[in-house]
Structure formats: C-alpha cells, structure tokens
Design a protein around this motif. Structure first.
Motif, mmCIF file in Angstrom:
data_model
loop_
_atom_site.group_PDB
_atom_site.id
_atom_site.type_symbol
_atom_site.label_atom_id
_atom_site.label_comp_id
_atom_site.label_asym_id
_atom_site.label_seq_id
_atom_site.Cartn_x
_atom_site.Cartn_y
_atom_site.Cartn_z
ATOM 1 N N LEU A 53 -23.202 -61.110 -22.327
ATOM 2 C CA LEU A 53 -21.771 -61.297 -22.100
ATOM 3 C C LEU A 53 -21.321 -62.552 -21.368
ATOM 4 C CD1 LEU A 53 -19.417 -58.343 -21.290
ATOM 5 C CD2 LEU A 53 -19.073 -60.363 -22.685
ATOM 6 N N VAL A 89 -16.174 -61.013 -25.914
ATOM 7 C CA VAL A 89 -16.406 -59.760 -25.186
ATOM 8 C C VAL A 89 -16.362 -58.571 -26.143
ATOM 9 C CG1 VAL A 89 -15.433 -58.185 -23.466
ATOM 10 C CG2 VAL A 89 -15.618 -60.628 -22.957
ATOM 11 N N VAL A 90 -15.374 -58.547 -27.015
ATOM 12 C CA VAL A 90 -15.250 -57.447 -27.987
ATOM 13 C C VAL A 90 -16.501 -57.355 -28.850
ATOM 14 C CG1 VAL A 90 -13.994 -56.694 -30.053
ATOM 15 C CG2 VAL A 90 -12.734 -57.418 -28.018
ATOM 16 N N VAL A 92 -19.552 -58.593 -28.302
ATOM 17 C CA VAL A 92 -20.739 -58.232 -27.510
ATOM 18 C C VAL A 92 -20.753 -56.732 -27.240
ATOM 19 C CG1 VAL A 92 -21.861 -58.446 -25.258
ATOM 20 C CG2 VAL A 92 -21.072 -60.486 -26.432
ATOM 21 N N LEU A 93 -19.632 -56.198 -26.810
ATOM 22 C CA LEU A 93 -19.594 -54.775 -26.443
ATOM 23 C C LEU A 93 -19.824 -53.847 -27.639
ATOM 24 C CD1 LEU A 93 -16.663 -54.721 -23.863
ATOM 25 C CD2 LEU A 93 -19.140 -54.663 -23.419
ATOM 26 N N ILE A 94 -19.353 -54.230 -28.802
ATOM 27 C CA ILE A 94 -19.484 -53.347 -29.968
ATOM 28 C C ILE A 94 -20.774 -53.591 -30.740
ATOM 29 C CG2 ILE A 94 -18.495 -52.761 -32.221
ATOM 30 C CD1 ILE A 94 -15.743 -53.322 -30.980
ATOM 31 N N ARG A 96 -23.514 -56.406 -30.284
ATOM 32 C CA ARG A 96 -24.704 -57.137 -29.885
ATOM 33 C C ARG A 96 -25.942 -56.276 -29.697
ATOM 34 N NH1 ARG A 96 -27.524 -58.420 -25.380
ATOM 35 N NH2 ARG A 96 -28.764 -60.288 -25.606
ATOM 36 N N HIS A 97 -25.827 -55.171 -29.030
ATOM 37 C CA HIS A 97 -27.024 -54.399 -28.722
ATOM 38 C C HIS A 97 -27.698 -53.859 -29.979
ATOM 39 C CE1 HIS A 97 -26.534 -54.901 -24.504
ATOM 40 N NE2 HIS A 97 -25.272 -54.549 -24.616
ATOM 41 N N ALA A 116 -16.688 -54.846 -35.219
ATOM 42 C CA ALA A 116 -16.625 -55.765 -34.072
ATOM 43 C C ALA A 116 -15.816 -57.010 -34.407
ATOM 44 C CB ALA A 116 -18.036 -56.156 -33.639
#
Length: 178
Positions: A53, A89-90, A92-94, A96-97, A116
């Motif tokens: 992030l 940010v949006v 990454v949060l939805i 990336r992982h 995302a």
C-alpha cells in the motif's frame, strides 16, 4: 535497507515513471474537449497489484502529479495525486493479495481484478467530479463525467492487456513466491 524494502522502492520509482510516461506521452486527444485518454491508469492498477500500500499509492500519486505538472495542468496536480493514490488503495485492498499469493497466476483472479479496477475507476470519476464542482460549477463538473468515464474504462482495458505481461515478469523477479 533490507532487500525487500529496496525492491519496493525501486519498483515504486519504476512504476511512477511508467505511470508518468503512460499519462504524459501516450495520449489520445478527445475531439471538442481539452482532455485526452491515456495509459497511465492501467499502469496504476498494475503497480497496485504488485506493490504494498504505501508504495503503490506513492507510485500513482507521483506519476499522476508529474504528468499534470509537465502537461500544464498545474491546478489539477495536487488533486490528481490524491485521486490516483486513492485509486491505488482501492486496487491494493481488493486485488493485490490474491495476485501475490497465487504465484502471479492472473487468469484465476479476473473477477476480483475487474471489481478492483472498476471501483478504482469510480473513484477516479467521483474524485474529479468533486474537485471540479469546487473548481468550476456542478454543471461544469457534470459535463466532464462522460470523458472521465471513458478514461476509466480505457484504464481497465489497458490493465487487462498489460497485466499478463507483468505477471510473467513478476515470476522472474520473485521466483520463490508460494
């Protein structure tokens, strides 16, 4: 500085440069407007799927800010930095992982990637609408929504074109990722 932090700093600089180049150099002018469509948002989404992030947000903010400054849109530059960071940010949060944790196999995560990037596009359109309401008028801001929607759609398309390429590159950068 440990190896992973150094790798993140280097990748942040690389993605900031790609975002800048994709926004500043690769432009498609929109007739009858002062706007243009660019590749930068696609690179923002790729950066956000690769970097953690704070680094992803920095790459998006720096690349967008520099492009606006050098293109003569100085009054937009600080707002662009905020909006592009929020878009990162949006994503990454939805997304990336699932990308990082699955050996960079992009095809298995297309639904999440689409969600995302579409939500990040909504942040883009909404962010510029709010900024332009204050800069101009709500009617003036509303007039730019279709062009911003077109840009957001184009960013998603570019992301889906270039992300499989970056997926292959990442497999070589992170060969032991499980």
């Amino acid at each position: 500085m440990d190896n992973s932090k150094l790798k993140n700093v280097v990748l942040t600089a690389m993605f900031a440069a790609l975002i800048f180049l994709g926004t500043f150099i690769i432009r498609i002018p929109i007739p009858a407007t002062s706007g243009y469509i660019h590749f930068g948002d696609g690179f923002i989404y790729v950066a956000a799927m690769v970097l953690p992030l704070p680094f992803a947000a920095a790459a998006g903010a720096i690349g967008g800010f520099l492009s606006d400054m050098l293109a003569g849109y100085m009054f937009y530059a600080p707002w662009t930095a905020i909006i592009k960071a929020l878009m990162s940010v949006v994503v990454v949060l939805i997304f990336r992982h699932s990308f990082i944790d699955k050996n960079f196999v992009f095809k298995k995560n297309i639904g999440r990637a689409l969600a995302a990037t579409v939500l990040a596009g909504i942040v883009n359109v909404g962010g510029y609408f709010i900024v332009e309401c204050f800069m101009y008028t709500p009617a003036g801001a509303l007039a730019s929504v279709p062009m911003n929607c077109l840009q957001s759609i184009f960013g998603v398309v570019i992301f889906f074109i270039i992300s499989p390429i970056f997926s292959r590159i990442l497999k070589t950068l992170y060969p032991n990722k499980k």
